[in-house]
Design an enzyme around this catalytic site. Structure first.
Site, PDB file in Angstrom:
ATOM      1  N   TYR A  74       0.862  -1.409   0.078  1.00 56.99           N
ATOM      2  CA  TYR A  74      -0.107   0.092  -0.247  1.00 56.99           C
ATOM      3  C   TYR A  74       0.841   1.239   0.049  1.00 56.99           C
ATOM      4  CZ  TYR A  74       0.785   0.865   4.888  1.00 56.99           C
ATOM      5  OH  TYR A  74       1.547   1.162   6.191  1.00 56.99           O
ATOM      6  N   CYS A  75       0.298   2.361  -0.536  1.00 59.44           N
ATOM      7  CA  CYS A  75       0.655   3.691  -0.459  1.00 59.44           C
ATOM      8  C   CYS A  75      -0.345   4.555   0.071  1.00 59.44           C
ATOM      9  CB  CYS A  75       1.354   4.147  -1.874  1.00 59.44           C
ATOM     10  SG  CYS A  75       0.268   4.123  -3.032  1.00 59.44           S
ATOM     11  N   ALA A  76      -0.298   5.636  -0.249  1.00 59.50           N
ATOM     12  CA  ALA A  76      -1.070   6.682   0.194  1.00 59.50           C
ATOM     13  C   ALA A  76      -2.663   6.716  -0.478  1.00 59.50           C
ATOM     14  CB  ALA A  76      -0.707   8.297   0.110  1.00 59.50           C
TER      15      ALA A  76
ATOM     16  N   PHE B 296      -3.823   4.172   1.917  1.00 57.43           N
ATOM     17  CA  PHE B 296      -3.730   4.523   3.202  1.00 57.43           C
ATOM     18  C   PHE B 296      -4.769   5.688   3.619  1.00 57.43           C
ATOM     19  CE2 PHE B 296      -2.017   6.192   7.339  1.00 57.43           C
ATOM     20  CZ  PHE B 296      -2.167   4.968   8.249  1.00 57.43           C
TER      21      PHE B 296
END
Length: 102
Positions: free
Chosen positions: A65-67, A94
């Protein structure tokens, strides 16, 4: 790479004895809060990202995952090119996460 919504991503990871959560955001983003147990390898590090990822166990299943989901999608694609067989991208990242946070 498989794109998964948050509920599927988390429930699948929670039942996966071979699962690893990988956060590809910057260190500052990671330090501001992250999914419990996540390891942080910043995709913006370019070749440094590749070097760190190549040290990981390719037999594991990676929940990435990332933002917002774009960097993690790119990370999953890069990991597949390096020989990783199981990568799962968190759709929405996120910023849309409402699960546990450290």
């Amino acid at each position: 790479m498989t794109n998964l919504d948050q509920n599927t991503w988390w429930s699948q990871f929670s039942q996966d004895e071979n699962g690893v959560v990988l956060d590809v955001r910057t260190e500052d983003e990671f330090n501001g809060g992250h999914i419990p147990g996540a390891i942080n390898i910043d995709i913006y590090k370019g070749q440094g990202f590749i070097y760190r990822v190549e040290e990981l166990d390719k037999s594991k299943n990676y929940y990435v995952y990332c933002a917002a989901g774009v960097r993690s999608s790119n990370a999953c694609n890069a990991m597949e090119q390096l020989g990783f067989e199981s990568t799962f991208n968190l759709i929405g990242g996120f910023s849309n996460w409402d699960g546990p946070v450290e």
